[in-house]
Design a protein around this motif. Structure first.
Motif, mmCIF file in Angstrom:
data_model
loop_
_atom_site.group_PDB
_atom_site.id
_atom_site.type_symbol
_atom_site.label_atom_id
_atom_site.label_comp_id
_atom_site.label_asym_id
_atom_site.label_seq_id
_atom_site.Cartn_x
_atom_site.Cartn_y
_atom_site.Cartn_z
ATOM 1 N N UNK A 11 -42.969 -64.797 -82.383
ATOM 2 C CA UNK A 11 -44.211 -65.297 -82.972
ATOM 3 C C UNK A 11 -45.278 -65.399 -81.875
ATOM 4 N N UNK A 12 -45.690 -66.613 -81.488
ATOM 5 C CA UNK A 12 -46.742 -66.743 -80.472
ATOM 6 C C UNK A 12 -46.184 -67.019 -79.080
ATOM 7 N N UNK A 13 -44.867 -66.944 -78.917
ATOM 8 C CA UNK A 13 -44.255 -67.238 -77.620
ATOM 9 C C UNK A 13 -44.441 -66.066 -76.663
ATOM 10 N N UNK A 14 -44.190 -66.316 -75.398
ATOM 11 C CA UNK A 14 -44.333 -65.285 -74.373
ATOM 12 C C UNK A 14 -43.337 -64.155 -74.592
ATOM 13 N N UNK A 15 -43.752 -62.898 -74.456
ATOM 14 C CA UNK A 15 -42.823 -61.765 -74.620
ATOM 15 C C UNK A 15 -41.748 -61.722 -73.550
ATOM 16 N N UNK A 16 -41.938 -62.474 -72.471
ATOM 17 C CA UNK A 16 -40.939 -62.505 -71.405
ATOM 18 C C UNK A 16 -39.698 -63.295 -71.792
ATOM 19 N N UNK A 17 -39.756 -64.007 -72.925
ATOM 20 C CA UNK A 17 -38.636 -64.849 -73.336
ATOM 21 C C UNK A 17 -37.575 -64.092 -74.120
ATOM 22 N N UNK A 18 -37.792 -62.821 -74.410
ATOM 23 C CA UNK A 18 -36.826 -62.039 -75.172
ATOM 24 C C UNK A 18 -36.955 -60.574 -74.804
ATOM 25 N N UNK A 19 -35.917 -59.799 -75.106
ATOM 26 C CA UNK A 19 -35.912 -58.371 -74.743
ATOM 27 C C UNK A 19 -34.924 -57.629 -75.641
ATOM 28 N N UNK A 20 -35.146 -56.322 -75.801
ATOM 29 C CA UNK A 20 -34.210 -55.488 -76.526
ATOM 30 C C UNK A 20 -32.970 -55.266 -75.677
ATOM 31 N N UNK A 21 -31.817 -55.136 -76.320
ATOM 32 C CA UNK A 21 -30.553 -54.940 -75.604
ATOM 33 C C UNK A 21 -29.766 -53.806 -76.243
ATOM 34 N N UNK A 22 -28.839 -53.253 -75.471
ATOM 35 C CA UNK A 22 -27.997 -52.160 -75.960
ATOM 36 C C UNK A 22 -26.541 -52.584 -76.105
ATOM 37 N N UNK A 23 -26.257 -53.863 -75.907
ATOM 38 C CA UNK A 23 -24.890 -54.352 -76.032
ATOM 39 C C UNK A 23 -24.879 -55.823 -76.378
ATOM 40 N N UNK A 24 -23.724 -56.357 -76.792
ATOM 41 C CA UNK A 24 -23.645 -57.754 -77.217
ATOM 42 C C UNK A 24 -23.531 -58.750 -76.071
ATOM 43 N N UNK A 25 -23.315 -58.276 -74.840
ATOM 44 C CA UNK A 25 -23.152 -59.182 -73.711
ATOM 45 C C UNK A 25 -24.511 -59.644 -73.185
ATOM 46 N N UNK A 26 -24.576 -60.823 -72.571
ATOM 47 C CA UNK A 26 -25.839 -61.271 -71.961
ATOM 48 C C UNK A 26 -26.265 -60.312 -70.853
ATOM 49 N N UNK A 27 -27.549 -60.037 -70.752
ATOM 50 C CA UNK A 27 -28.016 -59.107 -69.721
ATOM 51 C C UNK A 27 -27.812 -59.665 -68.319
ATOM 52 N N UNK A 28 -27.655 -60.981 -68.194
ATOM 53 C CA UNK A 28 -27.379 -61.572 -66.887
ATOM 54 C C UNK A 28 -25.926 -61.432 -66.487
ATOM 55 N N UNK A 29 -25.088 -61.055 -67.448
ATOM 56 C CA UNK A 29 -23.661 -60.930 -67.160
ATOM 57 C C UNK A 29 -23.393 -59.729 -66.265
#
Length: 222
Positions: A11-29
């Motif tokens: 919605x009106x939140x910063x786009x840096x708070x979410x991202x598209x992913x290609x897998x179910x694991x956390x991107x920080x993993x």
């Protein structure tokens, strides 16, 4: 996906708070496979697939059922997915009410939100929709995907588990049994008396056994 993510999730939140992913694991993993490509949205290809399926089924596509949590944010995202499928000629009915006792669950698609805290153990219930690991729950998966999931469950060392998780993510993307959409950052707040927590945890209680929690009140002298 970018449009639905912006309109329904951020919605009106910063786009840096979410991202598209290609897998179910956390991107920080460390086990997240960054070489797995994102599936691009192509309306022309989607329409061609729908036409081919209609021809193979004798001229008409059956109505599909999408089950989704009644959470308003999930509902909005699911509704937009349904609208895009309808534009391609695929009719999907959105169901939010729970299945009654004794009713046989009948659905084709499921919109789920989850937090993958322990990837090696959380993948099984994610793909089988069962709380416990049972071999009979893997019947709907392809044979080779089932074998990989069982092999991952039997892995005992972390290095092999990370390698298998990365390989499994790539194969899962090719199979399209699961279509990851996006990852939304979670936030955790600590009191001042909590020390030695992970500054950027993958999940809120990561390494909680090492936290040091000091008393927040002043103890009366004896």
């Amino acid at each position: 996906r970018p449009m639905i993510l912006r309109a329904a999730i951020l919605k009106n939140a910063s786009p840096d708070l979410a991202r598209l992913v290609s897998g179910p694991l956390p991107t920080k993993s460390i086990a997240y496979n960054r070489t797995t490509p994102l599936v691009e949205y192509d309306p022309a290809v989607a329409t061609a697939f729908a036409l081919a399926a209609r021809k193979q089924l004798g001229g008409a596509l059956p109505e599909l059922t999408l089950v989704c949590d009644p959470d308003p944010v999930s509902q909005e995202a699911a509704k937009q997915c349904v609208e895009h499928w309808a534009a391609r000629g695929v009719r999907v009915r959105l169901r939010s009410e729970p299945f009654s006792e004794g009713e046989t669950p009948a659905w084709d698609l499921c919109y789920r939100t989850l937090q993958m805290a322990e990837p090696a153990t959380d993948l099984w219930p994610l793909l089988t929709a069962e709380p416990r690991a049972k071999v009979e729950s893997l019947q709907h998966l392809s044979q080779w995907l089932s074998r990989e999931l069982i092999a991952l469950d039997q892995t005992v060392d972390s290095a092999s588990a990370i390698l298998r998780l990365k390989q499994f993510q790539a194969h899962l993307a090719a199979e399209t049994e699961l279509i990851p959409l996006w990852e939304v950052d979670a936030h955790v707040v600590f009191r001042k008396n909590v020390r030695q927590f992970v500054p950027e945890p993958v999940h809120p209680y990561q390494e909680s056994e090492s936290w040091i929690i000091e008393p927040w009140y002043v103890a009366d002298p004896l």
